[in-house]
Scaffold this active site. Sequence first.
Site, mmCIF file in Angstrom:
data_model
loop_
_atom_site.group_PDB
_atom_site.id
_atom_site.type_symbol
_atom_site.label_atom_id
_atom_site.label_comp_id
_atom_site.label_asym_id
_atom_site.label_seq_id
_atom_site.Cartn_x
_atom_site.Cartn_y
_atom_site.Cartn_z
ATOM 1 N N ARG A 83 -27.555 27.318 -3.029
ATOM 2 C CA ARG A 83 -26.778 26.331 -2.280
ATOM 3 C C ARG A 83 -25.618 25.780 -3.103
ATOM 4 N NH1 ARG A 83 -30.123 21.621 0.462
ATOM 5 N NH2 ARG A 83 -30.084 20.763 -1.637
ATOM 6 N N LYS A 186 -22.892 20.511 -0.318
ATOM 7 C CA LYS A 186 -23.369 19.272 -0.938
ATOM 8 C C LYS A 186 -22.267 18.721 -1.844
ATOM 9 C CE LYS A 186 -27.885 17.501 -2.195
ATOM 10 N NZ LYS A 186 -28.316 16.967 -0.887
ATOM 11 N N GLU A 222 -27.521 15.094 11.720
ATOM 12 C CA GLU A 222 -28.540 14.782 10.710
ATOM 13 C C GLU A 222 -28.383 13.340 10.265
ATOM 14 O OE1 GLU A 222 -28.198 16.487 6.786
ATOM 15 O OE2 GLU A 222 -26.054 16.856 7.030
HETATM 16 C C1 LIG Z 1 -29.284 16.988 0.068
HETATM 17 C C2 LIG Z 1 -29.103 16.719 1.507
HETATM 18 C C3 LIG Z 1 -30.129 16.902 2.446
HETATM 19 C C4 LIG Z 1 -31.523 17.278 2.049
HETATM 20 O O1 LIG Z 1 -31.636 18.563 1.513
HETATM 21 P P1 LIG Z 1 -32.912 18.977 0.677
HETATM 22 O O2 LIG Z 1 -32.570 20.313 0.147
HETATM 23 O O3 LIG Z 1 -34.060 19.021 1.599
HETATM 24 O O4 LIG Z 1 -33.083 17.958 -0.382
HETATM 25 C C5 LIG Z 1 -29.847 16.675 3.784
HETATM 26 N N1 LIG Z 1 -28.635 16.279 4.184
HETATM 27 C C6 LIG Z 1 -27.626 16.086 3.318
HETATM 28 C C7 LIG Z 1 -26.317 15.637 3.836
HETATM 29 C C8 LIG Z 1 -27.826 16.298 1.960
HETATM 30 O O5 LIG Z 1 -26.818 16.085 1.109
#
Ligand SMILES: *Cc1c(COP(=O)(O)O)cnc(C)c1O
Length: 342
Positions: A83, A186, A222
């Site tokens: 990722r 991210k 989300e």
């Molecule tokens: C990091 C993150 C998540 C959660 O991802 P995980 O891999 O399960 O920790 C969900 N939404 C956003 C916007 C994120 O930055």
Amino acid sequence: METNTNIDWANLSFGYMKTDYNVRCTYKDGKWGEIEVSESEHLNIHIAATCLHYGQEIFEGMKAFRGKDGKIRIFRMDENAKRIQRSANGIMMAPIPEDLFSEMVKKVVKLNERFIPPYGSGASLYIRPLEIGMTAQVGVKPATEYTFLIFVTPVGPYFKEGFKPTKVAIYREYDRAAPCGTGRWKVGGNYAASLSAGERAKSEGYSAVLYLDPKEKKYIDECGPANFFAIKDGVYITPKSGSILPSVTNMSLQQIAKDLGIEVECRPIEITELTECQEAAECGTAAVATPISRIDDVEAGKSYTFGSDDEAGPVTTQLYNRLRAIQLGDEPDTHNWVTIVE
Ligand SMILES: *Cc1c(COP(=O)(O)O)cnc(C)c1O
């Protein structure tokens, strides 16, 4: 190795605590250098570095756990490695090779072993990798030099309520990402974009903001730092959208659901469909799965409720317990998700 007896493991918050070491690596002249171990909590950054001006910053988050057998387990590190490469490519930064990423993760965990909370404490060691653009320039273009570093910090549960239902808010006047923007990566900037709505939610008694799709405001996207899922007539449903961050936790819960014979649907979810759902939750590394008892669509003046106010629903509970058990080594790791640090 001795454990750090000064830490009150049971009452850790989701905050920063200084540990012994962090690890760093620099990308320069088209290649990654040697791994450096540092005791400093600071970075020396040029005042014109691209990370400071144009937001060239990406990060990751994962956890290490101490099992009943005393072993250290890191959860799905390979997915975080992939990722952060996608995030790097997304905003024109140098991707970190997967083997360099995992070597550094294992190293920083091992070096800070005495900060890994004991089995049964409910706490874990949070691992925070980040990459920033370091080149001094004023023109808007990608840097040619990058720093990748990883620090760790012991953390308690993200929500102090623990595995207890929370309320979340939909505010139609904010978006965290654009339809074809950086929501799927991210990127620190996505979090900057979510602060205003997030603080408002907190001040109004909600644990988080639930964002709708930024294009039509018709589908669920989300939560600020976590994905969303719901249980509808025994089916695990979770949004499919180009502006959400693919959560490793969500991916894992979907697999666990399938293992348990629960059907999974990843597709656009209209907000009105919430009336037909029996359970709802947000999921991510920090919170694992946090049940949602109520969603208030504030400006629309509508509310959606799920199950009871003080207890998680049966499916969410089952999924949560199985995921925790795999992370801690209490149940077999049939999908090879766990890396044991020797
Ligand atoms: C990091 C993150 C998540 C959660 O991802 P995980 O891999 O399960 O920790 C969900 N939404 C956003 C916007 C994120 O930055």
